[in-house]
Design a protein around this motif. Structure first.
Motif, PDB file in Angstrom:
ATOM      1  N   LEU A 184       0.764  -1.312  -0.018  1.00 29.08           N
ATOM      2  CA  LEU A 184      -0.075  -0.038   0.032  1.00 29.08           C
ATOM      3  C   LEU A 184       0.711   1.337   0.114  1.00 29.08           C
ATOM      4  N   VAL A 191       2.561   4.894   1.298  1.00 27.02           N
ATOM      5  CA  VAL A 191       2.733   5.481   2.455  1.00 27.02           C
ATOM      6  C   VAL A 191       3.099   6.929   2.246  1.00 27.02           C
ATOM      7  N   ARG A 237       2.780   1.598  10.882  1.00 30.77           N
ATOM      8  CA  ARG A 237       1.258   1.771  10.858  1.00 30.77           C
ATOM      9  C   ARG A 237       0.820   1.052   9.305  1.00 30.77           C
ATOM     10  N   ALA A 238       1.875   0.798   8.464  1.00 31.62           N
ATOM     11  CA  ALA A 238       1.373   0.360   7.173  1.00 31.62           C
ATOM     12  C   ALA A 238       1.143  -1.054   7.338  1.00 31.62           C
ATOM     13  N   GLU A 268       0.182  -2.583  10.250  1.00 29.22           N
ATOM     14  CA  GLU A 268      -0.926  -2.758  10.867  1.00 29.22           C
ATOM     15  C   GLU A 268      -2.300  -2.556   9.905  1.00 29.22           C
ATOM     16  N   SER A 269      -2.247  -1.692   9.060  1.00 30.25           N
ATOM     17  CA  SER A 269      -3.355  -1.329   8.253  1.00 30.25           C
ATOM     18  C   SER A 269      -3.572  -2.501   7.280  1.00 30.25           C
ATOM     19  N   ILE A 270      -2.341  -2.973   6.665  1.00 28.22           N
ATOM     20  CA  ILE A 270      -2.844  -4.150   5.550  1.00 28.22           C
ATOM     21  C   ILE A 270      -2.949  -5.256   6.210  1.00 28.22           C
ATOM     22  N   ASN A 318      -5.003  -5.665   8.803  1.00 30.41           N
ATOM     23  CA  ASN A 318      -6.328  -5.374   9.115  1.00 30.41           C
ATOM     24  C   ASN A 318      -7.318  -5.606   8.123  1.00 30.41           C
ATOM     25  N   PHE A 319      -6.986  -5.486   6.756  1.00 30.73           N
ATOM     26  CA  PHE A 319      -7.723  -5.412   5.755  1.00 30.73           C
ATOM     27  C   PHE A 319      -7.484  -6.657   4.650  1.00 30.73           C
TER      28      PHE A 319
END
Length: 223
Positions: free
Chosen positions: A127, A129, A140-141, A143-145, A147-148
């Motif tokens: 993703l 950044v 943060r990247a 954890e974000s990816i 989670n989705f």
């Protein structure tokens, strides 16, 4: 000592008489980063022409080290742009290589391929950044990816790492990698809060950056 970035060279100078203590061609720098609790530690990894090994050079800066890292990044981007503009008029043809030189080049290519290290991992995804470096950006990247994405969708792949290229493979030997990047375009890498996660940030050009995230077993330390 003083660290000076000028043209295509990183130079370390004696602070008293400015005598050069070490000169490092920027083109030989493979990766660099900023660390430490106060962000004042700077390090880079570069090839050493005498030992033919990669060496890590670490510095404690009087000011935030991010400024050094960003200046080095800007210089690398400029060098890549200049090289791209010059390449059409400096192309190398088979006619300009003698059979003896061609044989030497083939030997060198074979030796470099033998130096490729391979790691079996699961590719979680990528993703965009906002910044080129920093553990906060990386975590943060990750954890974000995570989670989705569904764990069942994490694709088993093999990371190939050589002195100058990082590539991702998911097919049989002989096929093309589905993604690859020159090591000099890696702006940051690290292990996430979960020690199984590993990620790299890549410079995509025009001030755009992309983070690629992997799941490693038994942990990311192997990579």
């Amino acid at each position: 000592m003083m660290l000076v970035l000028k043209k295509d060279t990183l130079t370390l100078l004696d602070p008293l008489d400015h005598t050069p203590l070490h000169c490092q061609p920027i083109i030989n720098i493979r990766v660099w980063g900023v660390g430490g609790e106060n962000g004042r530690d700077f390090a880079f990894v570069a090839g050493d022409k005498d030992s033919c090994m990669l060496k890590c050079h670490v510095f404690r800066c009087n000011a935030p080290a991010k400024a050094v890292a960003m200046a080095l990044h800007d210089m690398c981007s400029k060098m890549v742009s200049e090289k791209a503009l010059m390449s059409p008029s400096h192309s190398l043809t088979m006619q300009s290589i003698s059979p003896e030189d061609l044989s030497r080049q083939v030997d060198v290519l074979v030796a470099m391929r033998q130096q490729v290290q391979k790691f079996e991992v699961r590719y979680i995804g990528n993703l965009p950044v906002s910044r080129a470096m920093g553990m906060e950006v990386l975590n943060r990247a990750i954890e974000s990816i995570m989670n989705f994405t569904d764990r069942d969708d994490w694709e088993p792949i093999v990371i190939h790492i050589s002195d100058n290229v990082l590539s991702l493979w998911k097919g049989e030997e002989g096929e093309e990698p589905f993604w690859e990047c020159q090591v000099r375009f890696l702006t940051f890498l690290g292990v996430g809060h979960d020690s199984h996660t590993f990620a790299v940030i890549v410079d995509g050009g025009t001030q755009s950056f992309e983070c690629h995230v992997f799941w490693c077993e038994p942990d990311a330390g192997v990579v």
